[in-house]
Motif scaffolding. Structure first.
Motif, PDB file in Angstrom:
ATOM      1  N   LYS A 199      14.368 -13.316   9.407  1.00  0.00           N
ATOM      2  CA  LYS A 199      14.039 -14.662   9.844  1.00  0.00           C
ATOM      3  C   LYS A 199      12.706 -15.298   9.615  1.00  0.00           C
ATOM      4  CE  LYS A 199      17.948 -15.586  12.244  1.00  0.00           C
ATOM      5  NZ  LYS A 199      18.691 -16.591  13.259  1.00  0.00           N
ATOM      6  N   ASP A 200      12.615 -16.253   9.116  1.00  0.00           N
ATOM      7  CA  ASP A 200      10.987 -16.732   9.164  1.00  0.00           C
ATOM      8  C   ASP A 200      11.047 -16.967  10.187  1.00  0.00           C
ATOM      9  OD1 ASP A 200      11.523 -18.978   8.394  1.00  0.00           O
ATOM     10  OD2 ASP A 200      11.986 -18.883   6.717  1.00  0.00           O
ATOM     11  N   ARG A 201       9.563 -17.585  10.629  1.00  0.00           N
ATOM     12  CA  ARG A 201       8.862 -18.581  11.347  1.00  0.00           C
ATOM     13  C   ARG A 201       9.891 -19.316  12.098  1.00  0.00           C
ATOM     14  NH1 ARG A 201       3.943 -19.072   8.162  1.00  0.00           N
ATOM     15  NH2 ARG A 201       3.205 -17.682   9.630  1.00  0.00           N
ATOM     16  N   ASP A 202      10.857 -19.707  10.526  1.00  0.00           N
ATOM     17  CA  ASP A 202      11.301 -21.431  11.037  1.00  0.00           C
ATOM     18  C   ASP A 202      12.505 -21.376  11.697  1.00  0.00           C
ATOM     19  OD1 ASP A 202       9.001 -23.373  10.882  1.00  0.00           O
ATOM     20  OD2 ASP A 202       9.542 -23.160   8.591  1.00  0.00           O
ATOM     21  N   GLY A 203      12.924 -20.221  11.374  1.00  0.00           N
ATOM     22  CA  GLY A 203      14.269 -19.734  11.631  1.00  0.00           C
ATOM     23  C   GLY A 203      15.283 -19.793  10.667  1.00  0.00           C
ATOM     24  N   ASN A 204      14.571 -19.285   9.302  1.00  0.00           N
ATOM     25  CA  ASN A 204      15.337 -19.528   8.023  1.00  0.00           C
ATOM     26  C   ASN A 204      16.161 -18.072   8.102  1.00  0.00           C
ATOM     27  OD1 ASN A 204      15.777 -21.942   7.369  1.00  0.00           O
ATOM     28  ND2 ASN A 204      12.891 -22.240   6.774  1.00  0.00           N
ATOM     29  N   LYS A 205      17.051 -17.861   7.289  1.00  0.00           N
ATOM     30  CA  LYS A 205      17.493 -16.533   6.743  1.00  0.00           C
ATOM     31  C   LYS A 205      16.661 -16.455   5.562  1.00  0.00           C
ATOM     32  CE  LYS A 205      21.324 -13.979   5.732  1.00  0.00           C
ATOM     33  NZ  LYS A 205      22.838 -13.808   5.542  1.00  0.00           N
ATOM     34  N   VAL A 206      15.862 -14.477   5.884  1.00  0.00           N
ATOM     35  CA  VAL A 206      15.499 -14.253   4.686  1.00  0.00           C
ATOM     36  C   VAL A 206      16.346 -12.664   4.396  1.00  0.00           C
ATOM     37  CG1 VAL A 206      12.888 -13.241   3.288  1.00  0.00           C
ATOM     38  CG2 VAL A 206      13.183 -15.321   5.312  1.00  0.00           C
ATOM     39  N   LYS A 207      16.038 -12.776   3.292  1.00  0.00           N
ATOM     40  CA  LYS A 207      16.599 -11.589   2.338  1.00  0.00           C
ATOM     41  C   LYS A 207      16.254 -10.335   1.695  1.00  0.00           C
ATOM     42  CE  LYS A 207      21.176  -9.890   0.816  1.00  0.00           C
ATOM     43  NZ  LYS A 207      22.359 -10.230   0.035  1.00  0.00           N
ATOM     44  N   ILE A 208      15.945  -9.474   2.483  1.00  0.00           N
ATOM     45  CA  ILE A 208      15.199  -8.346   2.087  1.00  0.00           C
ATOM     46  C   ILE A 208      15.720  -7.153   1.234  1.00  0.00           C
ATOM     47  CG2 ILE A 208      13.520  -6.141   2.790  1.00  0.00           C
ATOM     48  CD1 ILE A 208      13.171  -7.977   5.652  1.00  0.00           C
ATOM     49  N   THR A 209      15.443  -7.266  -0.310  1.00  0.00           N
ATOM     50  CA  THR A 209      16.109  -6.781  -0.733  1.00  0.00           C
ATOM     51  C   THR A 209      15.336  -5.674  -2.226  1.00  0.00           C
ATOM     52  OG1 THR A 209      15.777  -8.185  -2.881  1.00  0.00           O
ATOM     53  CG2 THR A 209      17.990  -7.959  -1.642  1.00  0.00           C
ATOM     54  N   LYS A 210      13.794  -5.916  -1.790  1.00  0.00           N
ATOM     55  CA  LYS A 210      13.319  -5.366  -3.131  1.00  0.00           C
ATOM     56  C   LYS A 210      11.728  -4.736  -1.776  1.00  0.00           C
ATOM     57  CE  LYS A 210      13.946  -7.591  -7.710  1.00  0.00           C
ATOM     58  NZ  LYS A 210      12.918  -7.848  -8.343  1.00  0.00           N
ATOM     59  N   PHE A 211      11.717  -3.157  -2.007  1.00  0.00           N
ATOM     60  CA  PHE A 211      10.961  -2.535  -1.072  1.00  0.00           C
ATOM     61  C   PHE A 211       9.149  -2.911  -2.159  1.00  0.00           C
ATOM     62  CE2 PHE A 211       7.574   1.371  -1.176  1.00  0.00           C
ATOM     63  CZ  PHE A 211       7.559   1.294  -0.360  1.00  0.00           C
ATOM     64  N   GLU A 212       8.697  -3.659  -3.039  1.00  0.00           N
ATOM     65  CA  GLU A 212       8.134  -4.158  -3.470  1.00  0.00           C
ATOM     66  C   GLU A 212       6.650  -5.336  -2.639  1.00  0.00           C
ATOM     67  OE1 GLU A 212      10.463  -3.421  -5.520  1.00  0.00           O
ATOM     68  OE2 GLU A 212       9.662  -1.681  -6.023  1.00  0.00           O
ATOM     69  N   LYS A 213       7.858  -6.288  -2.048  1.00  0.00           N
ATOM     70  CA  LYS A 213       7.329  -6.658  -1.548  1.00  0.00           C
ATOM     71  C   LYS A 213       7.528  -6.855   0.107  1.00  0.00           C
ATOM     72  CE  LYS A 213       9.580  -9.995  -4.849  1.00  0.00           C
ATOM     73  NZ  LYS A 213      10.843 -11.819  -4.944  1.00  0.00           N
ATOM     74  N   CYS A 214       8.479  -5.603   0.827  1.00  0.00           N
ATOM     75  CA  CYS A 214       7.468  -5.290   1.987  1.00  0.00           C
ATOM     76  C   CYS A 214       6.035  -5.139   2.157  1.00  0.00           C
ATOM     77  CB  CYS A 214       8.869  -4.205   2.070  1.00  0.00           C
ATOM     78  SG  CYS A 214      10.077  -4.090   1.934  1.00  0.00           S
ATOM     79  N   ASP A 215       5.672  -5.737   2.860  1.00  0.00           N
ATOM     80  CA  ASP A 215       4.480  -4.561   3.765  1.00  0.00           C
ATOM     81  C   ASP A 215       4.361  -4.196   5.205  1.00  0.00           C
ATOM     82  OD1 ASP A 215       2.032  -4.531   4.406  1.00  0.00           O
ATOM     83  OD2 ASP A 215       0.936  -6.332   3.666  1.00  0.00           O
ATOM     84  N   PHE A 216       4.194  -2.966   5.374  1.00  0.00           N
ATOM     85  CA  PHE A 216       4.538  -2.604   6.631  1.00  0.00           C
ATOM     86  C   PHE A 216       3.030  -2.470   7.344  1.00  0.00           C
ATOM     87  CE2 PHE A 216       7.667  -1.262   4.251  1.00  0.00           C
ATOM     88  CZ  PHE A 216       8.955  -1.148   5.207  1.00  0.00           C
ATOM     89  N   GLN A 217       1.527  -3.107   6.378  1.00  0.00           N
ATOM     90  CA  GLN A 217       0.184  -2.414   7.324  1.00  0.00           C
ATOM     91  C   GLN A 217       0.285  -3.296   8.510  1.00  0.00           C
ATOM     92  OE1 GLN A 217      -1.513  -0.615   5.269  1.00  0.00           O
ATOM     93  NE2 GLN A 217      -2.701  -0.538   6.821  1.00  0.00           N
ATOM     94  N   PRO A 218       0.995  -4.475   8.836  1.00  0.00           N
ATOM     95  CA  PRO A 218       0.591  -5.209  10.352  1.00  0.00           C
ATOM     96  C   PRO A 218       1.324  -3.908  11.302  1.00  0.00           C
ATOM     97  CG  PRO A 218       1.497  -6.230   8.334  1.00  0.00           C
ATOM     98  CD  PRO A 218       1.804  -4.807   7.927  1.00  0.00           C
ATOM     99  N   ILE A 219       2.213  -2.931  10.470  1.00  0.00           N
ATOM    100  CA  ILE A 219       2.763  -2.473  12.151  1.00  0.00           C
ATOM    101  C   ILE A 219       2.021  -1.256  12.363  1.00  0.00           C
ATOM    102  CG2 ILE A 219       4.927  -1.092  12.315  1.00  0.00           C
ATOM    103  CD1 ILE A 219       6.412  -3.255  11.453  1.00  0.00           C
ATOM    104  N   PHE A 220       1.438  -0.738  11.107  1.00  0.00           N
ATOM    105  CA  PHE A 220       0.483   0.899  11.147  1.00  0.00           C
ATOM    106  C   PHE A 220      -0.599   0.409  11.436  1.00  0.00           C
ATOM    107  CE2 PHE A 220      -3.041   2.945   9.645  1.00  0.00           C
ATOM    108  CZ  PHE A 220      -2.843   4.222   9.543  1.00  0.00           C
ATOM    109  N   ASN A 221      -1.117  -0.843  11.765  1.00  0.00           N
ATOM    110  CA  ASN A 221      -2.454  -1.799  12.334  1.00  0.00           C
ATOM    111  C   ASN A 221      -2.051  -1.482  13.531  1.00  0.00           C
ATOM    112  OD1 ASN A 221      -3.921  -1.825   9.913  1.00  0.00           O
ATOM    113  ND2 ASN A 221      -3.472  -3.872   9.496  1.00  0.00           N
ATOM    114  N   HIS A 222      -1.039  -1.876  13.991  1.00  0.00           N
ATOM    115  CA  HIS A 222      -0.467  -1.951  15.761  1.00  0.00           C
ATOM    116  C   HIS A 222      -0.704  -0.587  16.716  1.00  0.00           C
ATOM    117  CE1 HIS A 222       1.270  -2.911  19.626  1.00  0.00           C
ATOM    118  NE2 HIS A 222       2.445  -2.302  18.695  1.00  0.00           N
TER     119      HIS A 222
END
Length: 904
Positions: free
Chosen positions: A350-373
């Motif tokens: 879900k985005d910050r407004d509570g709308n559903k976000v369907k994750i399908t493509k790896f290329e659009k995923c950004d895990f950098q914030p998790i790694f930084n933490h």
């Protein structure tokens, strides 16, 4: 696995028999000249061009091997090679463990064919004699010795059998002499020989099985020598007495006194224990959701995930620094498959407004914030004061203490892997097809506990229950569960230094010793059957030849969803390339999905057989040994000796080779030189048994660093010589200008870099000492020292820097340093540096020689550890130079059970 040939799907199959006409026709295809001695591996690396049989494609097959059942075993070989340990750490008494480079996939490491050099064999170079012939001569001598040994052992067995029968007959005769007066019974004629009374000889132990023979008793002198061979380490912290309970001390004392390898009653039956008590397993902590300000991005938008889905994202994001995995297409694909399934089951993001976000493509995923933490948390943990780290470790140890030991038949034994593996992404080794899959969290409901009937069953976590509680006295496991990646069973076992684990190793090497009696018969039989008209017999003989001569693993059949790893019995058409006249090239995925590439020279008959096994209509995907299975091979081998399997050959060949090398060895010189002698012998074993590896990517850089350290010592010698001139200028004329010149290979630019490094090293040393003293003050409740104190201490480094700068600027003489310096004192320092340089050169040469050989594989898994102990005691080298602390615990039975005269 089924032994039935009909159960094995094949596109083409070999004929039942080989006619004489077919044999003769194949002989005509083979060259009559160019004969090469067989039995030696010449290279291990991809070959650019070669004249090969067709059709063939080297490499791994894309097809999978079908079988009636999956192989659920999961195993991993330990390696304690110390090739990657920095030299300065090697010099310390304590031997640190390091990961063996065998964990690096061969595909990644290979660059060019590897040629074993004479130097790598520990021999002088002989350009006129090809390396293959040099090795073959040595191997032939060792095999001839094995034949003689086998024949001698069988003769001893015959004598022992005759003695037993004679004793049995004498015992039955004694039953009939009850009427003979006691006085007459006692008197017995004493034979005289050469005027002296012939003393009755002690009974021979030839009839005692190898596993029962006790080592000869040590003399006082030998015992003393053993004590000096492994000196106690100075400065090692001792556990305070008050921290141990009376029960602990009693258990430890009992541990030292109990020498199970000398107890013939242990390990004979199927019952492994009578009583067993333990406290179960330690579960990993629950997943803690990320802080609200740390979110994964999808198409640039921060998204919220269900905790279970976030755990997968966290697992991937935390390892972004492991490019070997996260840039692997198979790893990424498998991760996304599991990630999407989890997202589907948890309602997606879900985005910050509570709308559903369907994750399908790896290329659009950004895990950098998790790694930084995650990285920030890692750095913060590293930066914790030593006192805080010590406190956290103490708390962890205290929480885990109840799980570290169990009571096995009333004896306190250490438990090995009592921690349940946390969830995460499966990495695997080599080219594993399931790399990147998510290892699910193991719950108590999946775990079976094995414990004594009278013992208290450990309590599962609140709100949970165990899957089952068993009282399996034939099992040596304490807990068991099935993981979700390969459906393999994981077991909690005793630690490596426990009696049970030690007995397992002991039996393994004793079985290899037992093979000594039969090896000549086995070799004679398979040499004869290499020409058998029956296809199944010829295939079996060829397989045993390859297993014995080139240490190939037997190989097990795999299921559709398992890694396409193979061994000798499961080789396919594309895994073997034939290059006339006698060269065979193996190229396949071996154990743990590590690529096995080897180029070997074989007997002409074996080459011909492989040609027959590969002939049309066979093609890619077809099996070479289509009338042989691992189980049928092992069943055949068990006819020679109970419990004999294909893998025993690897242990036997390595141990027998090392044993023969030790017999004639005369190791002298310094301890590093004696260690090198051992490594040279180990290297021969590794090469003769084909325990090889390709040169590591960082090897050249490591050698350069060692050369720099040697040059640093040479430069220190130069400075000492200049100081001698400062004290006595006339020495320049007396000893010559060359004696006082800069050493060869060292110029002004090198000196400048070296001096800068020395200054920085001194600064780091001062800072670390300052921080350590401050931590100690805080721990004792005192005030920290101020930074002014640090600045004052750093002046020493500043003065050193200024001195070096002045020397370079004015090119002036180097003034003598130290208290009351004299030429004699400086010359003594020069001699000490000479010794250090010689030691480092020996170690550098040893490391360079080891670059193509997996010494750890041979030493830990295949060479009987008692042989290493024999070398240690015979040549007075501390065992710490060969075995790390973990290995010394694992092989404690070997260290305590033999003296320098023991033979394999």
């Amino acid at each position: 696995m089924s032994d039935s040939e009909d159960d094995r799907p094949l596109k083409a199959k070999s004929k039942d028999t080989i006619s004489k006409a077919d044999d003769a026709a194949m002989d005509k295809q083979l060259p009559s000249n160019g004969h090469v001695e067989p039995g030696i591996s010449m290279a291990m690396g991809p070959v650019e061009e070669m004249d090969v049989d067709k059709p063939t494609t080297n490499g791994t097959s894309s097809s999978k091997r079908k079988a009636s059942r999956a192989n659920g075993k999961s195993y991993k070989e330990a390696s304690d090679s110390d090739d990657d340990v920095p030299l300065q750490k090697k010099r310390k008494t304590k031997v640190a463990e390091s990961d063996d480079e065998d964990d690096v996939p061969l595909v990644k490491k290979m660059a060019k064919p590897i040629k074993a050099t004479a130097a790598q064999m520990g021999e002088e170079s002989d350009d006129d004699v090809p390396l293959g012939q040099q090795l073959q001569k040595e191997k032939a001598v060792i095999e001839e010795a094995a034949t003689k040994e086998a024949q001698a052992l069988r003769r001893q067995d015959k004598v022992a059998d005759a003695k037993r029968k004679a004793k049995k007959k004498a015992a039955s005769d004694d039953d009939d002499d009850d009427d003979v007066p006691l006085a007459k019974k006692k008197k017995a004629p004493v034979k005289k020989e050469g005027g002296a009374k012939k003393v009755k000889k002690e009974e021979s132990d030839d009839d005692v099985p190898l596993s029962r023979k006790a080592p000869a008793k040590k003399t006082a002198g030998k015992a003393k020598k053993e004590e000096t061979a492994t000196p106690a380490k100075k400065g090692k912290a001792k556990v305070k007495k008050e921290e141990k309970t009376a029960e602990d001390e009693e258990a430890e004392a009992e541990e030292e006194d109990y020498r199970w390898w000398e107890d013939p009653t242990k390990g004979d039956g199927t019952i492994k224990w009578r009583t067993l008590e333990h406290n179960g397993v330690v579960f990993p902590p629950d997943y803690e959701p990320l802080p609200k300000n740390v979110k994964m991005l999808y198409d640039g938008t921060p998204v919220d995930l269900h905790p279970e889905a976030e755990e997968l994202a966290y697992a991937f994001g935390s390892m972004l620094n492991s490019t070997h995995n996260v840039e692997n297409p198979t790893f990424v694909k498998n991760f996304m498959d599991d990630f999407r399934k989890m997202l589907d089951s948890t309602g997606h993001a879900k985005d910050r407004d509570g709308n559903k976000v369907k994750i399908t493509k790896f290329e659009k995923c950004d895990f950098q914030p998790i790694f930084n933490h995650v990285d920030a948390e890692r750095q913060a943990k590293k930066a914790l004061p030593a006192a805080e780290k010590k406190k956290l470790k103490a708390e962890k140890d205290e929480a885990e203490a109840p799980y570290m030991y169990c009571m096995w038949d009333g004896r306190k034994q250490k438990v090995g892997n009592f921690r349940v593996e946390p969830p995460g992404l499966f990495r695997g080794r080599g080219e594993h097809p399931k790399t990147g899959r998510f290892k699910k969290r193991v719950l108590p409901e999946q775990i079976t506990i094995n414990i004594g009937k009278e013992a208290m069953v450990p309590k599962p976590p609140e709100g949970h229950k165990w899957k089952e509680v068993k009282h399996d006295q034939e099992g040596t496991w304490l807990a068991m569960w099935q993981e979700n990646i390969n459906n393999a069973y994981k077991y909690v076992m005793l630690a490596a230094n426990s009696d049970v684990k030690g007995q397992s190793d002991f039996k393994k090497f004793e079985k290899a010793r037992e093979l000594k009696k039969h090896i000549d018969s086995i070799r004679a039989d398979y040499q004869r059957e290499l020409k058998s008209e029956v296809m199944a017999e010829r295939q079996r003989a060829t397989a045993v030849y390859l297993i014995d001569q080139f240490a190939l693993r037997a190989g097990n059949e795999k299921g559709e969803d398992e890694a396409d790893t193979v061994g000798c019995c499961s080789l396919k058409f594309e895994h073997v390339t034939l290059r006339p006249p006698q060269t065979v090239i193996f190229d396949f995925l071996g154990k743990d999905s590590i690529r096995f590439y080897n180029e070997v020279t074989v007997d002409l008959q074996v080459f011909k057989n492989l040609k027959i096994f590969k002939r049309e209509p066979k093609k890619e995907g077809d099996e070479i040994f289509d009338r042989l299975t691992t189980s049928s091979l092992n069943k055949h081998l068990s006819n020679y000796m109970t419990g004999l399997t294909a893998k025993v050959f690897r242990t036997y060949n390595a141990s027998w080779t090392m044993s023969n090398l030790l017999k004639d060895m005369k190791s002298t010189g310094t301890i590093p030189e004696r260690v090198k002698d051992y490594n040279d012998a180990n290297r021969k074993v590794a090469i003769l048994c084909n325990h090889k590896r390709t040169v590591a990517a960082g090897h050249d850089a490591q050698m350069e660093k060692m050369e720099d350290r040697i040059n640093g010592l040479r430069y220190q010698q130069y400075r000492l010589k200049q100081q001698m001139l400062d004290l006595e200028p006339k020495l320049k004329k007396k000893r010559g200008e060359a004696y006082f010149a800069l050493p060869e290979g060292i110029d002004d630019e090198w000196v400048k870099e070296y001096q800068a490094a020395r200054v920085e090293e001194e600064r780091q040393k001062i800072r670390k000492k300052f921080e350590k003293e401050n931590e100690k003050l805080v721990a004792e409740g005192q005030k920290e020292m101020k930074t002014k104190e640090l600045d004052e201490r750093l002046k020493v480094a500043d003065e050193m820097e200024a001195m070096f700068k002045e020397e370079r600027k004015k090119k002036k003489k180097i003034e003598a340093e130290g208290k009351a310096p004299t030429v004699e004192k400086l010359e003594q320092s020069l001699e000490k540096l000479d010794t250090r340089i010689a030691t480092m050169r020996t170690q550098a040469e040893d490391r360079d020689n080891n670059k193509e050989v997996a010494l750890g594989t041979s030493k830990i898994n295949y060479i009987d550890p008692r042989l290493t102990v024999v070398f240690s005691k015979k040549f007075n080298v501390p065992i710490e130079r060969f075995f790390s602390k973990t290995l010394r615990e694992k092989f404690d039975w070997a260290i305590k059970s033999v003296d320098e005269d023991w033979e394999f």
